[in-house]
Motif scaffolding. Sequence first.
Motif, PDB file in Angstrom:
ATOM      1  N   ASP A  83       0.662  -1.177   0.185  1.00 30.98           N
ATOM      2  CA  ASP A  83      -0.077   0.128   0.162  1.00 30.98           C
ATOM      3  C   ASP A  83       0.901   1.239   0.194  1.00 30.98           C
ATOM      4  O   ASP A  83       0.275   2.240  -0.138  1.00 30.98           O
ATOM      5  CB  ASP A  83      -0.893  -0.112   1.055  1.00 30.98           C
ATOM      6  N   GLY A 129     -11.141   2.203  11.638  1.00 38.12           N
ATOM      7  CA  GLY A 129     -11.355   3.146  10.683  1.00 38.12           C
ATOM      8  C   GLY A 129     -13.011   3.748  11.029  1.00 38.12           C
ATOM      9  O   GLY A 129     -13.951   3.041  10.985  1.00 38.12           O
ATOM     10  N   PRO A 134      -9.178   6.494   8.539  1.00 37.69           N
ATOM     11  CA  PRO A 134      -9.052   5.425   7.701  1.00 37.69           C
ATOM     12  C   PRO A 134      -8.698   4.433   8.368  1.00 37.69           C
ATOM     13  O   PRO A 134      -7.963   4.570   9.164  1.00 37.69           O
ATOM     14  CB  PRO A 134      -8.046   5.804   6.626  1.00 37.69           C
ATOM     15  N   PRO A 135      -9.117   3.165   7.971  1.00 38.00           N
ATOM     16  CA  PRO A 135      -8.459   1.937   8.644  1.00 38.00           C
ATOM     17  C   PRO A 135      -7.100   1.621   8.266  1.00 38.00           C
ATOM     18  O   PRO A 135      -6.454   1.903   7.384  1.00 38.00           O
ATOM     19  CB  PRO A 135      -9.316   0.830   8.160  1.00 38.00           C
ATOM     20  N   SER A 136      -6.421   1.006   9.254  1.00 37.64           N
ATOM     21  CA  SER A 136      -4.933   0.877   9.097  1.00 37.64           C
ATOM     22  C   SER A 136      -4.455  -0.101  10.018  1.00 37.64           C
ATOM     23  O   SER A 136      -4.925  -0.567  11.138  1.00 37.64           O
ATOM     24  CB  SER A 136      -4.110   2.283   9.102  1.00 37.64           C
ATOM     25  N   ILE A 137      -3.201  -0.712   9.819  1.00 38.08           N
ATOM     26  CA  ILE A 137      -2.553  -1.583  10.728  1.00 38.08           C
ATOM     27  C   ILE A 137      -1.083  -1.187  10.697  1.00 38.08           C
ATOM     28  O   ILE A 137      -0.615  -0.876   9.673  1.00 38.08           O
ATOM     29  CB  ILE A 137      -2.817  -2.993  10.411  1.00 38.08           C
ATOM     30  N   THR A 138      -0.426  -1.244  11.949  1.00 38.65           N
ATOM     31  CA  THR A 138       0.744  -0.548  12.101  1.00 38.65           C
ATOM     32  C   THR A 138       1.670  -1.684  13.019  1.00 38.65           C
ATOM     33  O   THR A 138       1.078  -2.369  13.858  1.00 38.65           O
ATOM     34  CB  THR A 138       0.933   0.547  12.778  1.00 38.65           C
ATOM     35  N   ARG A 305      -9.536   1.298  18.323  1.00 41.35           N
ATOM     36  CA  ARG A 305      -8.316   0.725  17.878  1.00 41.35           C
ATOM     37  C   ARG A 305      -8.151  -0.272  19.009  1.00 41.35           C
ATOM     38  O   ARG A 305      -8.760  -0.218  19.931  1.00 41.35           O
ATOM     39  CB  ARG A 305      -7.140   1.887  18.035  1.00 41.35           C
TER      40      ARG A 305
END
Length: 315
Positions: A83, A129, A134-138, A305
């Motif tokens: 991404d 999100g 916005p949706p995310s992953i870290t 989250r």
Amino acid sequence: MLSSPVQKARQLRGEATVIGVTLDFIVDTAANANTISAQVAGPTVQGGLELQQVGSLSGVVGAAGAFGGTSPTYSLGVAELADLPKEERIPFISGLTASALPIAAPAAAGLLGVSFLNSFPGGVEFVWGSGGVPPSITFFGDSAGTAASRAELSAVKVTSLAGSCLPTVPLRINGVVVNALLDTGSPITVLNKAAATLVGLEEGSGAAETSNPLASFAAGVKSRVKSAQAVARGDVLTVGGLHGPVQLTRTQSAVAMSLGDSASFGNDLRPYVGDLPGLALLDGLGASAGPAVVLGTDVLRRRPRMIYTAHEVFV
């Protein structure tokens, strides 16, 4: 984005056009191993990546239950996060492996399981999100990166199941604490019948029996119509299991759910009840089973989250 061993070899030979392939993986806390579709891992003549087999694996389990037998394990080569803009991509992880199973992941090329998530000492942050975010992953290599977020969230102890190492958490439902499998790969939350009874949820009653054939026929037609309407509303789901389809029914009454005393998910939740195969991991199947729950993302997303670590989850 994966660069398979075959693609890497072509790159080393100077074939500059070979840049890897982008695949979607589901990040699943209820899978104890990484999986990949057998077709994706297979020969290029059959549309696969011709991944290199590096071993085999048995004892793989997930929300669909335990997979019997031994499955071939493949090297995924070097992976990047696709991404990101092309010029910002760097190797994200190497040495990653995945096993080809009969059910890899219907909506993706495979699963990244709890062993993958536990390899990040700082934890993994899921932002679902909402509210314009916005949706995310870290993924974090150390806890310093999540210190500020953790301070704003509620910490809940994670207990790993013996053998599978899958994470469980104490889920409070209507004030009653039930052991729950933390499952980011499941879009729904499912209680077994024992858990539903324990928290005060009653099963729907069937139609009264009658000796009148015409009345019985009419009742049967009415029942089938009601069943079709329930399916259309999403109140009845049929999901795949290792031994055939399994029917899950959404509760009529709403319940309150929380992790710990302060991390509330709300009091208007309508989970499903049924014998989801993954409940077997909690000894939650069968007439004599104790209360058990699969905690899915329909409930988890009620909090903005979640930070997952091997020993604690923050919500």
